[in-house]
Write an enzyme that holds these catalytic residues in place. Structure first.
Site, PDB file in Angstrom:
ATOM      1  N   HIS A 261     -35.707  45.309 -36.293  1.00 10.27           N
ATOM      2  CA  HIS A 261     -35.934  44.133 -36.599  1.00 10.27           C
ATOM      3  C   HIS A 261     -35.261  43.340 -37.950  1.00 10.27           C
ATOM      4  CE1 HIS A 261     -38.912  41.093 -37.850  1.00 10.27           C
ATOM      5  NE2 HIS A 261     -40.310  41.757 -36.918  1.00 10.27           N
ATOM      6  N   ASP A 317     -44.073  46.765 -32.963  1.00  7.39           N
ATOM      7  CA  ASP A 317     -45.414  47.001 -31.719  1.00  7.39           C
ATOM      8  C   ASP A 317     -44.869  48.677 -30.819  1.00  7.39           C
ATOM      9  OD1 ASP A 317     -45.331  44.216 -30.303  1.00  7.39           O
ATOM     10  OD2 ASP A 317     -43.139  43.821 -30.279  1.00  7.39           O
TER      11      ASP A 317
HETATM   12  N1  COA Z   1     -32.758  49.847 -29.764  1.00  8.30           N
HETATM   13  C1  COA Z   1     -31.204  49.876 -30.282  1.00  8.30           C
HETATM   14  N2  COA Z   1     -30.329  49.866 -31.130  1.00  8.30           N
HETATM   15  C2  COA Z   1     -30.810  49.100 -32.072  1.00  8.30           C
HETATM   16  C3  COA Z   1     -31.615  48.887 -31.691  1.00  8.30           C
HETATM   17  C4  COA Z   1     -33.103  49.092 -30.989  1.00  8.30           C
HETATM   18  N3  COA Z   1     -34.026  48.983 -30.788  1.00  8.30           N
HETATM   19  N4  COA Z   1     -32.396  47.519 -32.657  1.00  8.30           N
HETATM   20  C5  COA Z   1     -30.955  47.243 -33.300  1.00  8.30           C
HETATM   21  N5  COA Z   1     -30.177  47.704 -32.690  1.00  8.30           N
HETATM   22  C6  COA Z   1     -28.923  48.181 -33.622  1.00  8.30           C
HETATM   23  C7  COA Z   1     -28.475  46.886 -32.815  1.00  8.30           C
HETATM   24  O1  COA Z   1     -27.227  47.708 -31.347  1.00  8.30           O
HETATM   25  C8  COA Z   1     -27.057  46.108 -33.446  1.00  8.30           C
HETATM   26  O2  COA Z   1     -25.740  47.928 -33.419  1.00  8.30           O
HETATM   27  P1  COA Z   1     -24.273  47.117 -33.607  1.00  8.30           P
HETATM   28  O3  COA Z   1     -24.587  46.978 -35.436  1.00  8.30           O
HETATM   29  O4  COA Z   1     -23.695  48.339 -33.644  1.00  8.30           O
HETATM   30  O5  COA Z   1     -24.445  45.961 -32.223  1.00  8.30           O
HETATM   31  C9  COA Z   1     -28.010  47.225 -34.591  1.00  8.30           C
HETATM   32  O6  COA Z   1     -28.458  47.109 -34.525  1.00  8.30           O
HETATM   33  C10 COA Z   1     -28.719  45.262 -34.988  1.00  8.30           C
HETATM   34  O7  COA Z   1     -29.001  45.071 -34.102  1.00  8.30           O
HETATM   35  P2  COA Z   1     -29.201  43.293 -33.927  1.00  8.30           P
HETATM   36  O8  COA Z   1     -29.141  43.101 -32.400  1.00  8.30           O
HETATM   37  O9  COA Z   1     -27.963  42.078 -34.283  1.00  8.30           O
HETATM   38  O10 COA Z   1     -30.397  42.761 -34.674  1.00  8.30           O
HETATM   39  P3  COA Z   1     -31.171  41.635 -33.773  1.00  8.30           P
HETATM   40  O11 COA Z   1     -31.880  41.028 -35.467  1.00  8.30           O
HETATM   41  O12 COA Z   1     -30.237  40.474 -33.759  1.00  8.30           O
HETATM   42  O13 COA Z   1     -32.346  42.141 -32.932  1.00  8.30           O
HETATM   43  C11 COA Z   1     -34.315  42.849 -32.552  1.00  8.30           C
HETATM   44  C12 COA Z   1     -33.618  42.413 -33.586  1.00  8.30           C
HETATM   45  C13 COA Z   1     -36.141  43.042 -32.775  1.00  8.30           C
HETATM   46  C14 COA Z   1     -34.345  41.706 -31.248  1.00  8.30           C
HETATM   47  C15 COA Z   1     -33.980  43.863 -32.154  1.00  8.30           C
HETATM   48  O14 COA Z   1     -33.742  44.920 -32.662  1.00  8.30           O
HETATM   49  C16 COA Z   1     -34.201  44.930 -30.541  1.00  8.30           C
HETATM   50  O15 COA Z   1     -33.786  44.337 -29.751  1.00  8.30           O
HETATM   51  N6  COA Z   1     -35.308  45.785 -30.784  1.00  8.30           N
HETATM   52  C17 COA Z   1     -35.951  45.934 -29.401  1.00  8.30           C
HETATM   53  C18 COA Z   1     -37.351  45.484 -29.077  1.00  8.30           C
HETATM   54  C19 COA Z   1     -38.563  45.540 -29.976  1.00  8.30           C
HETATM   55  O16 COA Z   1     -39.063  46.263 -30.686  1.00  8.30           O
HETATM   56  N7  COA Z   1     -38.838  43.859 -30.443  1.00  8.30           N
HETATM   57  C20 COA Z   1     -39.876  44.222 -31.397  1.00  8.30           C
HETATM   58  C21 COA Z   1     -39.389  43.351 -32.332  1.00  8.30           C
HETATM   59  S1  COA Z   1     -41.193  43.016 -33.381  1.00  8.30           S
END
Ligand code: COA
Length: 381
Positions: A261, A317
């Site tokens: 998140h 979620d």
């Molecule tokens: N699975 C695997 N790795 C994850 C992850 C996940 N669900 N969420 C974050 N990470 C990792 C990223 O790959 C990144 O790793 P890195 O620093 O080695 O590149 C790090 O954690 C930071 O993540 P980032 O993508 O910068 O976070 P964000 O703030 O841009 O994205 C979300 C947030 C919610 C979009 C992301 O966590 C995600 O895609 N989650 C899954 C979808 C989901 O459940 N969404 C509902 C949210 S309530």
């Protein structure tokens, strides 16, 4: 300001008093009330009033507000006909976005910020009141069943279960569902709320604000993740397959749905409450933990072992998907149920913005070509 921040991470896009997150401590509060307190003590209608009006209602206000929602639950025949005309295989979120936008054809309220809140709340509250009816109607229609009209004797949560299943709702199940609605009602300026605010900032109508937000919520990085969670757990199959499955996914840099998140570096407080609700439901069904729940708990532990250092934990979620599956909702309806409740948050933020509106019009850093020479079509190679 010339710094580009992808995803606007950390950039405040509004001032708000609707809700608050402390992502280090795992705190979420609506209008100053901790989410766990509301989940324990409030009802969806009361929480909706709190979010929309900024304070808890007195008894008469709550009764009037609940009655208003009850009175506006029905779908007018042309709207029902419009829903009935959609392809049965279409996704419920697309139906919902279409139906809400279509509702605007029957209401003429362009740029009507004054009517966002309150028990006389025009199109906005009509949308909130009849979104559950749209979702439930679609479930009946696409399965070739007779549409079950809303019943005024039921609460918001009870009525949804009644229309969806055709049975008198079980009080314990209705209470669990009501709590789910509270937990999903609001979450600061997330992607769909931002979309609502951008749309609302042009003084567009309520149906445009809400349908833009619904489209934004549908994506799997946002609300659509709850559907993906279930599909992922079904793909894993059983607790003992969790670790090899996860290692393979992480090695391929794939997303693990329902984890991570932007705002939380700890477990989402809503996920903790939802997990408790799955446990409660399990007990009420005789106490036997389902393979789905067992797999989910094993996955949560394994993800924590591997991703906690990045601040990646279970989000809302993850356990809402599991809870909705245990409650018997079809997987592709999970996000539309989320949308029904989140409409309150969208409206609360929009109402707040209307008091001091300025159109959103950010800038960009241009990285394209300059001074290009136009070559006539016949001379191009
Ligand atoms: N699975 C695997 N790795 C994850 C992850 C996940 N669900 N969420 C974050 N990470 C990792 C990223 O790959 C990144 O790793 P890195 O620093 O080695 O590149 C790090 O954690 C930071 O993540 P980032 O993508 O910068 O976070 P964000 O703030 O841009 O994205 C979300 C947030 C919610 C979009 C992301 O966590 C995600 O895609 N989650 C899954 C979808 C989901 O459940 N969404 C509902 C949210 S309530």
């Amino acid at each position: 300001m010339t710094t580009y921040v992808p995803g606007l991470e950390g950039i405040p896009a509004t001032r708000s008093s609707v809700s608050f997150i402390d992502g280090e401590k795992g705190v979420l509060a609506y209008r100053g009330y901790p989410i766990a307190v509301l989940a324990e003590n409030s009802s969806f209608e009361e929480t909706a009033w709190l979010l929309l009006e900024g304070r808890l209602p007195v008894k008469q206000e709550l009764t009037e507000f609940s009655d208003h929602l009850r009175e506006h639950r029905h779908l007018e025949p042309p709207i029902l006909k419009m829903i009935d005309s959609l392809p049965r295989a279409g996704h419920p979120m697309k139906m919902l976005q279409t139906a809400v936008a279509g509702l605007g054809m029957f209401y003429d309220e362009h740029g009507a910020p004054k009517s966002v809140v309150g028990s006389n709340g025009g199109e906005s509250l009509k949308i909130l009141a009849c979104m559950p009816t749209m979702v439930a109607a679609w479930e009946s229609i696409r399965n070739g069943r007779k549409f079950i009209a809303p019943h005024a004797k039921f609460s918001f949560a009870e009525n949804f279960l009644y229309m969806f299943t055709g049975h008198e709702p079980d009080p314990a199940l209705a209470k669990i569902f009501d709590t789910c609605l509270i937990l999903h009602a609001e979450h600061t300026i997330n992607a769909s709320t931002f979309a609502a605010l951008v749309t609302g900032s042009t003084l567009a109508s309520s149906d445009s604000v809400i349908s833009a937000a619904i489209g934004t919520l549908s994506g799997p990085l946002h609300g659509g993740a709850n559907q993906n969670v279930l599909e992922m757990l079904n793909e894993i199959g059983s607790p003992e397959k969790v670790k090899p499955w996860l290692d393979n996914k992480l090695a391929n840099k794939e997303i693990i749905w329902g984890f991570g998140h932007r705002e939380y570096n700890v477990k989402d407080p809503r996920a903790t409450i939802l997990q408790g609700l799955v446990e409660k439901l399990t007990k009420s069904k005789g106490g036997e933990i389902s393979p789905l729940f067992e797999t989910a708990m094993a996955l949560e532990i394994a993800v924590e072992e591997r991703l906690a250092e990045k601040g990646v934990y279970a989000n809302v979620d993850f356990y809402s998907g599991i809870l909705y599956a245990e409650m018997g909702f079809p997987v592709d309806q999970f996000t539309s149920i989320f949308a029904v409740s989140r409409t309150v948050g969208w409206l609360a933020h929009w109402a707040e913005q209307c008091a001091n509106n300025r159109i959103f019009r950010p800038t960009q850093l241009y990285v394209g070509e300059v001074d290009c020479q136009y070559v006539p079509l016949e001379k191009r190679k």
